[in-house]
Design an enzyme around this catalytic site. Structure first.
Site, mmCIF file in Angstrom:
data_model
loop_
_atom_site.group_PDB
_atom_site.id
_atom_site.type_symbol
_atom_site.label_atom_id
_atom_site.label_comp_id
_atom_site.label_asym_id
_atom_site.label_seq_id
_atom_site.Cartn_x
_atom_site.Cartn_y
_atom_site.Cartn_z
ATOM 1 N N LYS A 148 16.067 -24.956 6.383
ATOM 2 C CA LYS A 148 17.339 -24.934 7.112
ATOM 3 C C LYS A 148 18.183 -26.132 6.686
ATOM 4 O O LYS A 148 17.692 -27.258 6.655
ATOM 5 C CB LYS A 148 17.096 -24.962 8.629
ATOM 6 C CG LYS A 148 16.473 -23.672 9.166
ATOM 7 C CD LYS A 148 16.340 -23.716 10.666
ATOM 8 C CE LYS A 148 15.474 -22.606 11.210
ATOM 9 N NZ LYS A 148 16.107 -21.302 11.298
ATOM 10 N N ASP A 178 7.337 -23.247 5.240
ATOM 11 C CA ASP A 178 7.687 -23.442 6.639
ATOM 12 C C ASP A 178 9.193 -23.279 6.634
ATOM 13 O O ASP A 178 9.916 -24.173 6.178
ATOM 14 C CB ASP A 178 7.294 -24.851 7.102
ATOM 15 C CG ASP A 178 7.613 -25.048 8.568
ATOM 16 O OD1 ASP A 178 8.679 -24.574 8.996
ATOM 17 O OD2 ASP A 178 6.810 -25.656 9.268
ATOM 18 N N HIS A 179 9.682 -22.144 7.103
ATOM 19 C CA HIS A 179 11.096 -21.851 6.815
ATOM 20 C C HIS A 179 12.041 -22.830 7.516
ATOM 21 O O HIS A 179 13.193 -22.961 7.122
ATOM 22 C CB HIS A 179 11.445 -20.392 7.111
ATOM 23 C CG HIS A 179 11.692 -20.079 8.539
ATOM 24 N ND1 HIS A 179 10.683 -19.813 9.425
ATOM 25 C CD2 HIS A 179 12.832 -20.004 9.263
ATOM 26 C CE1 HIS A 179 11.194 -19.571 10.611
ATOM 27 N NE2 HIS A 179 12.503 -19.686 10.548
ATOM 28 N N HIS A 188 6.763 -25.620 12.589
ATOM 29 C CA HIS A 188 8.187 -25.962 12.648
ATOM 30 C C HIS A 188 8.454 -27.256 13.429
ATOM 31 O O HIS A 188 9.179 -28.135 12.972
ATOM 32 C CB HIS A 188 8.986 -24.825 13.295
ATOM 33 C CG HIS A 188 8.744 -23.484 12.663
ATOM 34 N ND1 HIS A 188 8.492 -23.321 11.326
ATOM 35 C CD2 HIS A 188 8.726 -22.235 13.191
ATOM 36 C CE1 HIS A 188 8.336 -22.029 11.058
ATOM 37 N NE2 HIS A 188 8.467 -21.352 12.180
ATOM 38 N N ASP A 238 2.347 -20.618 16.561
ATOM 39 C CA ASP A 238 3.498 -19.945 15.964
ATOM 40 C C ASP A 238 4.642 -20.917 15.661
ATOM 41 O O ASP A 238 5.350 -20.757 14.668
ATOM 42 C CB ASP A 238 3.984 -18.855 16.934
ATOM 43 C CG ASP A 238 5.049 -17.969 16.331
ATOM 44 O OD1 ASP A 238 4.823 -17.465 15.218
ATOM 45 O OD2 ASP A 238 6.110 -17.788 16.967
ATOM 46 N N LYS A 291 9.696 -18.740 24.257
ATOM 47 C CA LYS A 291 10.429 -17.474 24.130
ATOM 48 C C LYS A 291 11.000 -17.128 25.498
ATOM 49 O O LYS A 291 10.492 -17.579 26.526
ATOM 50 C CB LYS A 291 9.484 -16.373 23.673
ATOM 51 C CG LYS A 291 8.902 -16.661 22.286
ATOM 52 C CD LYS A 291 8.896 -15.451 21.402
ATOM 53 C CE LYS A 291 8.322 -15.740 20.042
ATOM 54 N NZ LYS A 291 9.335 -15.857 18.984
ATOM 55 N N ARG A 346 0.819 -1.210 0.000
ATOM 56 C CA ARG A 346 0.000 0.000 0.000
ATOM 57 C C ARG A 346 0.862 1.275 0.000
ATOM 58 O O ARG A 346 0.523 2.260 -0.642
ATOM 59 C CB ARG A 346 -0.860 -0.023 1.258
ATOM 60 C CG ARG A 346 -2.043 0.910 1.205
ATOM 61 C CD ARG A 346 -2.669 0.950 2.585
ATOM 62 N NE ARG A 346 -3.387 -0.271 2.875
ATOM 63 C CZ ARG A 346 -4.703 -0.392 2.776
ATOM 64 N NH1 ARG A 346 -5.424 0.620 2.392
ATOM 65 N NH2 ARG A 346 -5.299 -1.525 3.066
HETATM 66 C C1 BG6 Z 1 8.892 -17.846 13.114
HETATM 67 C C2 BG6 Z 1 8.077 -17.468 14.310
HETATM 68 O O1 BG6 Z 1 8.163 -18.665 12.248
HETATM 69 O O2 BG6 Z 1 10.051 -18.538 13.545
HETATM 70 C C3 BG6 Z 1 8.882 -16.627 15.270
HETATM 71 O O3 BG6 Z 1 6.926 -16.744 13.891
HETATM 72 C C4 BG6 Z 1 10.169 -17.320 15.631
HETATM 73 O O4 BG6 Z 1 8.145 -16.324 16.449
HETATM 74 C C5 BG6 Z 1 10.895 -17.764 14.370
HETATM 75 O O5 BG6 Z 1 10.965 -16.397 16.342
HETATM 76 C C6 BG6 Z 1 12.104 -18.608 14.707
HETATM 77 O O6 BG6 Z 1 12.812 -18.843 13.531
HETATM 78 P P1 BG6 Z 1 14.393 -18.966 13.519
HETATM 79 O O7 BG6 Z 1 14.738 -19.335 12.127
HETATM 80 O O8 BG6 Z 1 14.921 -17.623 13.936
HETATM 81 O O9 BG6 Z 1 14.718 -20.018 14.527
#
Ligand code: BG6
Length: 508
Positions: free
Chosen positions: A188, A183-184, A246, A241, A346, A47
């Site tokens: 890894k 899903d990042h 993950h 989250d 966290k 935006r």
């Molecule tokens: C994200 C979460 O998907 O993954 C975050 O939303 C978290 O809350 C993060 O901090 C952790 O990812 P990484 O790669 O920093 O371990």
């Protein structure tokens, strides 16, 4: 690695945090490794008003700020940003997409990209239905000549019902192989190495089952709090989250059967089977198998650290969990009876993600029990940081008698001096461009993961008798979570001590 075909990558949410912190640094690394297509454009959309030039400037600055590897020379960044363009629109207004279509046609013609377009949704989840739907209205979801893909960030849905609904909506106009659910963690390097560790080494596979493994533990700890994401996090919590995506994806890779090939369908079929075999958690057992916690204010290294409820954007009476630990079983032939323990939180003492395979005790221990020497063998797969793998086993202390000491056999990626681990987004962006969906979550697996967690979510939302335990920031979460795992031989593995106690040491 081969190069992707010419394409245009459209990033929705282009002025947002994810684009600046993760996507652009990843894209420039691909560019520097010559892994981007011969001809390509990145079209930023959001935006905020920017011209192409001012957007390039913004990204130049963010690459300088967020690039994690060696410093990149300014002229190389400038060469990269020449490929960036920008189109401001109100993404909720379908008529505005005509502007994107015009821009895409112009760029396509100029750059010869054969109408190969990727739409990356780096936006709030409320737009995950809206944007794909508006693209359909302008015929941007399909074409004859090239291909169209959409990449969707997590969280995919808010619960089982919303995930099913989102899948149904998307699948009306897009085929499953056009949809890339990120899903990042799967991007890894060390998560992928799990497959290699398990399936390229003959020694593990015979042991990788209920006959030799006592239990499996997966921890993903973070030392930071919610930072500036209080508003988002308070509606999400650790379960949505981290666990739904993950942590369960890591369970999938640890527990899956050997796939018939490295083909994306074969691998994702096996993860799905694991999720389908998760023993359903009964509503009445939730408080015994799932523990939630929330960090409270404390002092870390003499500095005051606020509690979760004092963080910006967080409801002062919030019950949202910043810590979750779950014990569960996988009901299949390989894993029948083996408990799995997963936890995430966290404001724990350190940032670490690791998988620990605890092997069974020998049937009869011959030696004098001293200093935990009788402990079981453990295989520790360190996902991050200090990525590596470590095997713990007993050794005879030189000298008379049979004194046994536990020692480590370890490998650290950092020992490979010339290797820089690519970031997860580098790998995933490249795979999306190459059309390889192996490391993306498939719709059916995402739904199974939500289904497994649904009883916990429901109980935590509606049953006021289930406590949210407070834990001081800088400690390993609520003590009540110890009861999940503890018996005379077992505790969680603590890679370092509580920060509020006698300081930090790291073992690996
Ligand atoms: C994200 C979460 O998907 O993954 C975050 O939303 C978290 O809350 C993060 O901090 C952790 O990812 P990484 O790669 O920093 O371990």
């Amino acid at each position: 690695m081969h190069k992707p075909q010419n394409l245009i990558l459209v990033i929705f949410g282009a002025s947002g945090d994810l684009t600046k912190r993760k996507l652009m640094p990843a894209l420039i690394h691909l560019y520097l490794q010559n892994l981007l297509p011969e001809s390509f454009a990145i079209l930023g959309v959001s935006r905020t008003e920017f011209s192409d030039e001012s957007f390039r400037k913004l990204i130049f600055e963010s690459i300088k700020e967020f690039n994690e590897n060696d410093e990149i020379q300014d002229d190389l960044i400038n060469n990269f940003t020449k490929n960036l363009y920008y189109q401001p629109i109100d993404t909720a207004d379908s008529k505005e997409y005509a502007k994107i279509k015009t821009r895409l046609n112009e760029l396509n013609e100029k750059l010869n990209t054969n109408e190969n377009f990727i739409f990356y949704l780096s936006t709030p989840p409320s737009l995950y239905e809206v944007i794909p739907n508006n693209l359909v209205k302008h015929g941007l979801n399909k074409n004859e000549a090239g291909w169209r893909r959409i990449v969707i960030e997590k969280p995919f849905g808010y619960d089982l019902e919303s995930a099913i609904r989102l899948n149904e909506k998307l699948l009306q106009d897009y085929s499953e192989d056009q949809i890339y659910r990120i899903d990042h963690f799967l991007g890894k390097e060390t998560v992928q190495n799990l497959l290699v560790t398990r399936f390229s080494n003959g020694i593990y596979e015979p042991l990788w089952n209920r006959n030799f493994i006592d239990h499996v533990e997966i921890t993903s700890a973070e030392s930071l709090g919610v930072e500036n994401r209080g508003g988002y996090y308070d509606k999400s919590g650790a379960l949505r989250d981290m666990v739904q995506n993950h942590l369960l994806q890591m369970v999938g890779l640890v527990a899956m059967e050997p796939p018939s090939s490295l083909d994306s369908r074969a691998i994702r079929n096996e993860t799905l089977k694991v999720f389908q075999s998760l023993r359903p958690i009964q509503p009445e057992e939730v408080d015994q198998v799932a523990i939630r916690g929330q960090y409270v204010a404390s002092k870390i290294k003499n500095e005051d650290v606020p509690g979760y409820r004092e963080e910006e954007g967080v409801d002062p009476n919030s019950k949202t969990e910043t810590y979750a630990a779950i014990k569960f079983y996988i009901d299949n032939w390989r894993w029948g009876g083996v408990p799995f323990y997963i936890r995430t939180g966290k404001r724990l003492p350190t940032k670490v993600t690791e998988i620990v395979i605890h092997f069974k005790q020998t049937p009869h221990y011959l030696f004098t029990k001293k200093n935990g020497s009788e402990a079981c063998n453990q295989l520790i797969i360190r996902i991050q940081p200090d990525e590596g793998i470590l095997l713990k086993f007993g050794m005879k202390v030189p000298g008379s008698g049979y004194n046994v000491q536990n020692v480590n056999m370890d490998f650290h990626y950092s020992d490979l001096s010339n290797v820089k681990l690519p970031t997860a987004y580098e790998r995933l962006l490249l795979d999306a461009m190459l059309g390889d969906s192996t490391l993306f979550s498939r719709g059916d697996a995402v739904e199974e993961a939500w289904k497994f967690l649904a009883p916990i979510q429901k109980a935590w939302e509606s049953d006021n008798n289930i406590k949210v335990y407070g834990y001081p920031a800088g400690t390993w979460g609520p003590e009540n979570a110890d009861a999940l795992i503890e018996n005379k031989n077992t505790t969680w593995r603590y890679p370092c001590k509580n920060l509020t106690g006698d300081g930090l040491y790291c073992e690996l």
